[in-house]
Design a protein around this motif. Structure first.
Motif, PDB file in Angstrom:
ATOM      1  N   VAL A 307     -23.952  30.307 -13.820  1.00  0.00           N
ATOM      2  CA  VAL A 307     -23.137  29.161 -14.211  1.00  0.00           C
ATOM      3  C   VAL A 307     -22.209  29.522 -15.360  1.00  0.00           C
ATOM      4  N   GLU A 308     -21.286  28.621 -15.651  1.00  0.00           N
ATOM      5  CA  GLU A 308     -20.398  28.740 -16.797  1.00  0.00           C
ATOM      6  C   GLU A 308     -20.437  27.431 -17.599  1.00  0.00           C
ATOM      7  N   LYS A 309     -19.940  26.337 -17.008  1.00  0.00           N
ATOM      8  CA  LYS A 309     -19.883  25.064 -17.718  1.00  0.00           C
ATOM      9  C   LYS A 309     -20.809  24.005 -17.119  1.00  0.00           C
ATOM     10  N   THR A 310     -21.365  24.261 -15.965  1.00  0.00           N
ATOM     11  CA  THR A 310     -22.257  23.304 -15.319  1.00  0.00           C
ATOM     12  C   THR A 310     -23.701  23.795 -15.393  1.00  0.00           C
ATOM     13  N   LYS A 311     -24.636  22.910 -15.119  1.00  0.00           N
ATOM     14  CA  LYS A 311     -26.049  23.292 -15.150  1.00  0.00           C
ATOM     15  C   LYS A 311     -26.462  24.011 -13.876  1.00  0.00           C
ATOM     16  N   GLN A 312     -25.807  23.700 -12.760  1.00  0.00           N
ATOM     17  CA  GLN A 312     -26.099  24.332 -11.480  1.00  0.00           C
ATOM     18  C   GLN A 312     -24.787  24.745 -10.816  1.00  0.00           C
ATOM     19  N   SER A 313     -24.857  25.718  -9.903  1.00  0.00           N
ATOM     20  CA  SER A 313     -23.646  26.071  -9.154  1.00  0.00           C
ATOM     21  C   SER A 313     -23.958  26.544  -7.738  1.00  0.00           C
ATOM     22  N   GLY A 314     -25.138  26.208  -7.236  1.00  0.00           N
ATOM     23  CA  GLY A 314     -25.459  26.580  -5.862  1.00  0.00           C
ATOM     24  C   GLY A 314     -24.705  25.719  -4.872  1.00  0.00           C
ATOM     25  N   TRP A 315     -24.407  26.293  -3.710  1.00  0.00           N
ATOM     26  CA  TRP A 315     -23.776  25.485  -2.671  1.00  0.00           C
ATOM     27  C   TRP A 315     -24.834  24.733  -1.882  1.00  0.00           C
ATOM     28  N   LEU A 316     -24.398  23.988  -0.871  1.00  0.00           N
ATOM     29  CA  LEU A 316     -25.334  23.222  -0.058  1.00  0.00           C
ATOM     30  C   LEU A 316     -24.814  23.169   1.368  1.00  0.00           C
ATOM     31  N   TRP A 317     -25.698  23.511   2.302  1.00  0.00           N
ATOM     32  CA  TRP A 317     -25.328  23.490   3.710  1.00  0.00           C
ATOM     33  C   TRP A 317     -26.540  23.089   4.530  1.00  0.00           C
ATOM     34  N   SER A 318     -26.304  22.423   5.632  1.00  0.00           N
ATOM     35  CA  SER A 318     -27.392  22.111   6.555  1.00  0.00           C
ATOM     36  C   SER A 318     -26.861  22.039   7.973  1.00  0.00           C
ATOM     37  N   TRP A 319     -27.705  22.440   8.912  1.00  0.00           N
ATOM     38  CA  TRP A 319     -27.466  22.190  10.331  1.00  0.00           C
ATOM     39  C   TRP A 319     -28.274  20.955  10.699  1.00  0.00           C
ATOM     40  N   ASN A 320     -27.643  20.020  11.384  1.00  0.00           N
ATOM     41  CA  ASN A 320     -28.234  18.701  11.592  1.00  0.00           C
ATOM     42  C   ASN A 320     -28.192  18.274  13.048  1.00  0.00           C
ATOM     43  N   LEU A 321     -29.064  17.340  13.390  1.00  0.00           N
ATOM     44  CA  LEU A 321     -29.051  16.728  14.710  1.00  0.00           C
ATOM     45  C   LEU A 321     -28.465  15.321  14.587  1.00  0.00           C
ATOM     46  N   ALA A 322     -27.537  15.022  15.472  1.00  0.00           N
ATOM     47  CA  ALA A 322     -26.883  13.713  15.487  1.00  0.00           C
ATOM     48  C   ALA A 322     -26.779  13.218  16.914  1.00  0.00           C
ATOM     49  N   ILE A 323     -26.539  11.914  17.063  1.00  0.00           N
ATOM     50  CA  ILE A 323     -26.427  11.294  18.384  1.00  0.00           C
ATOM     51  C   ILE A 323     -25.019  10.717  18.538  1.00  0.00           C
ATOM     52  N   PRO A 324     -24.232  11.224  19.482  1.00  0.00           N
ATOM     53  CA  PRO A 324     -22.891  10.669  19.692  1.00  0.00           C
ATOM     54  C   PRO A 324     -22.953   9.200  20.089  1.00  0.00           C
ATOM     55  N   SER A 325     -21.989   8.425  19.646  1.00  0.00           N
ATOM     56  CA  SER A 325     -21.933   7.009  19.995  1.00  0.00           C
ATOM     57  C   SER A 325     -21.769   6.808  21.497  1.00  0.00           C
ATOM     58  N   SER A 326     -21.292   7.830  22.189  1.00  0.00           N
ATOM     59  CA  SER A 326     -21.014   7.719  23.621  1.00  0.00           C
ATOM     60  C   SER A 326     -22.227   7.966  24.507  1.00  0.00           C
ATOM     61  N   THR A 327     -23.382   8.303  23.919  1.00  0.00           N
ATOM     62  CA  THR A 327     -24.561   8.553  24.747  1.00  0.00           C
ATOM     63  C   THR A 327     -24.981   7.311  25.532  1.00  0.00           C
ATOM     64  N   LYS A 328     -25.499   7.525  26.730  1.00  0.00           N
ATOM     65  CA  LYS A 328     -26.077   6.427  27.518  1.00  0.00           C
ATOM     66  C   LYS A 328     -27.594   6.402  27.355  1.00  0.00           C
ATOM     67  N   ASN A 329     -28.107   7.308  26.539  1.00  0.00           N
ATOM     68  CA  ASN A 329     -29.557   7.461  26.374  1.00  0.00           C
ATOM     69  C   ASN A 329     -29.950   7.415  24.896  1.00  0.00           C
ATOM     70  N   LYS A 330     -29.463   6.409  24.209  1.00  0.00           N
ATOM     71  CA  LYS A 330     -29.662   6.366  22.765  1.00  0.00           C
ATOM     72  C   LYS A 330     -31.139   6.369  22.377  1.00  0.00           C
ATOM     73  N   ASP A 331     -31.941   5.532  22.982  1.00  0.00           N
ATOM     74  CA  ASP A 331     -33.348   5.427  22.577  1.00  0.00           C
ATOM     75  C   ASP A 331     -34.103   6.736  22.807  1.00  0.00           C
ATOM     76  N   ALA A 332     -33.880   7.343  23.966  1.00  0.00           N
ATOM     77  CA  ALA A 332     -34.544   8.612  24.275  1.00  0.00           C
ATOM     78  C   ALA A 332     -34.038   9.712  23.346  1.00  0.00           C
ATOM     79  N   ALA A 333     -32.749   9.703  23.056  1.00  0.00           N
ATOM     80  CA  ALA A 333     -32.179  10.706  22.157  1.00  0.00           C
ATOM     81  C   ALA A 333     -32.750  10.551  20.752  1.00  0.00           C
ATOM     82  N   LEU A 334     -32.857   9.314  20.296  1.00  0.00           N
ATOM     83  CA  LEU A 334     -33.403   9.059  18.966  1.00  0.00           C
ATOM     84  C   LEU A 334     -34.852   9.537  18.861  1.00  0.00           C
ATOM     85  N   LYS A 335     -35.622   9.307  19.912  1.00  0.00           N
ATOM     86  CA  LYS A 335     -37.021   9.729  19.900  1.00  0.00           C
ATOM     87  C   LYS A 335     -37.126  11.247  19.781  1.00  0.00           C
ATOM     88  N   PHE A 336     -36.251  11.964  20.490  1.00  0.00           N
ATOM     89  CA  PHE A 336     -36.288  13.423  20.416  1.00  0.00           C
ATOM     90  C   PHE A 336     -35.834  13.918  19.039  1.00  0.00           C
TER      91      PHE A 336
END
Length: 454
Positions: A307-336
């Motif tokens: 660091v220099e002027k901040t207490k932390q300087s690590g980056w942040l990244w994640s790979w995530n699971l999402a459900i498109p609004s266009s799915t016809k199987n929302k409930d089943a997708a959410l369960k998975f």
């Protein structure tokens, strides 16, 4: 993961195509919330994902889910990252409904949530106490949230840390604290540097997911950022110049001979072969340095990003699971999705595949599992500490108008970042001046920022 090969961009062509499709299909995005099989019929979930190890493990374990959920089949469509981004972006933007579950990054989630392309997961997750949404690491939860709504859940996450060869530093009489400054690291690199071993290896390869992944965090801790809170570009500033000049000077004095040809994989190899003493990069690299076949297993030390002027300087990244609004199987997708990002899934990976393969950086409880703590003892505590400490809402000195650390959450940033990274890489390679590079980057950044002014 951002690490080696992750540039975090759609690519201008893919994004333009997706937005064009979205414009052509305005108003046609389905919001059907049906289960697609709730009445006893069969349902097939189409899941688009990236071809990395953790997702391949999920594909191996899908049979466990299908056994527990008769009538549901999960069809994995595994792609190279660039192909995944292009296919998924076009699908969700147009509302075509090809995919029921998609793997997206922290960069995309808030933008797509704001566009209405994703299902808001908040009500279902919060109402299910067994899922324990509060167990998700807060910074990772933040980068997947827009307007107080969670539009994706992390499959795994990472930050960045400083990794160093304890033997090489000890021989040079160098010690590092767990929270060093950049100047302390630069001084240590100079002492360790020799004809055979560079004092430090850092990314220099052009690309905002290559050079600019670590360099943006350096800029932020030196007091700079891409924009102020009114979307005025702030690249051509003393803070940027100081940070970029510092980065080049450190590499000139103690880095690899041709820094613009180095990114994650090259630095990983250099550290493994003892050709570099230090490296600041993605925390996931620690598991590779501590692997059974690594020549430096047990010889590495780990610390917070400098660091220099901040207490932390690590980056942040994640790979995530999402459900498109266009799915016809929302409930089943959410369960998975709930299954694949649950505490039980993490334990299943450990038991069936191995504890070192557990998806990291998503849940606090992962770091309380005895078997995982033993398998990842060298790096898990520091990784959790860093990921719990970084602030994606304000990683630098001043407030910012977006959530994100090593990127700006606007569609234009991918191209701006790539062009600016090339300008800075030319400066690092001695093919231009810092003033010229930052002046040109300022113009590029301002043109993008102007589109987001109210």
């Amino acid at each position: 993961m951002l690490s080696s090969k992750r540039a975090l961009t759609f690519g201008a062509g893919a994004l333009a195509s997706a937005l064009a499709l979205a414009a052509c299909s305005s108003g046609n995005v389905s919001t059907d919330s049906g289960s697609g099989g709730a009445a006893g019929g069969k349902v097939t979930l189409n899941l688009a994902t990236v071809n990395n190890g953790q997702m391949k493990d999920m594909e191996k374990l899908k049979t466990e889910y299908e056994k527990a959920n008769p009538g549901t089949t999960v069809n994995f469509q595994v792609m190279e990252e660039g192909d995944l981004r292009a296919a998924v972006t076009a699908d969700v933007a147009s509302g075509a409904g090809q995919y029921d579950v998609v793997t997206i990054g922290a960069y995309e989630t808030p933008q797509w949530g704001a566009n209405g392309w994703l299902v808001d997961l908040t009500p279902d997750l919060k109402s299910d106490s067994s899922y324990d949404v509060d167990d998700i690491l807060p910074p990772v939860r933040d980068v997947n949230t827009y307007d107080g709504k969670l539009f994706a859940v992390p499959f795994y996450g990472e930050s960045s840390i400083l990794m160093y060869n304890k033997d090489l530093l000890s021989k040079a009489g160098v010690t590092l604290s767990e929270n060093p400054t950049w100047q302390q690291v630069a001084d240590a690199a100079k002492k360790v540097n020799s004809a055979d071993t560079s004092g430090i290896c850092m990314r220099g390869k052009p690309g905002w997911g290559d050079l600019f992944a670590p360099l943006t965090t350096v800029v932020q801790t030196f007091g700079g950022n891409w924009y102020d809170d009114k979307w005025n570009a702030t690249v051509n500033t003393p803070e940027w110049k100081q940070a970029v000049t510092f980065y080049k000077t450190m590499l000139d004095q103690s880095g690899e001979k041709d820094p613009v040809s180095y990114s994650f994989n090259e630095c990983l190899t250099a550290l493994k072969e003892g050709k570099a003493a230090m490296w600041a990069d993605a925390s996931v690299a620690a598991s590779m340095l501590e692997a059974d076949d690594s020549p430096v297993k047990g010889k590495m030390g780990y610390a917070h990003m400098p660091v220099e002027k901040t207490k932390q300087s690590g980056w942040l990244w994640s790979w995530n699971l999402a459900i498109p609004s266009s799915t016809k199987n929302k409930d089943a997708a959410l369960k998975f999705v709930k299954w694949a990002t649950s505490k039980d899934y993490i334990k299943l990976v450990g038991q069936k595949i191995g504890w070192s393969n557990v998806p990291p950086g998503s849940r606090t409880s992962t770091y309380e599992i005895p078997e995982y703590k033993e398998a990842a003892a060298a790096y898990a505590p520091i990784t959790l500490d860093v990921m719990s400490s970084v602030n994606p809402k304000q990683p630098g000195v001043n407030p910012q108008g977006w959530v994100g650390i090593q990127y700006v959450s606007i569609p234009e940033f991918q191209d701006v970042g790539n062009q600016c990274a090339q300008l800075v890489a030319d400066y690092i390679a001695g093919r231009g001046s810092v003033d010229d590079a930052l002046a040109k980057c300022q113009t590029l950044a301002q043109a993008a920022g102007d589109k987001h002014k109210s």
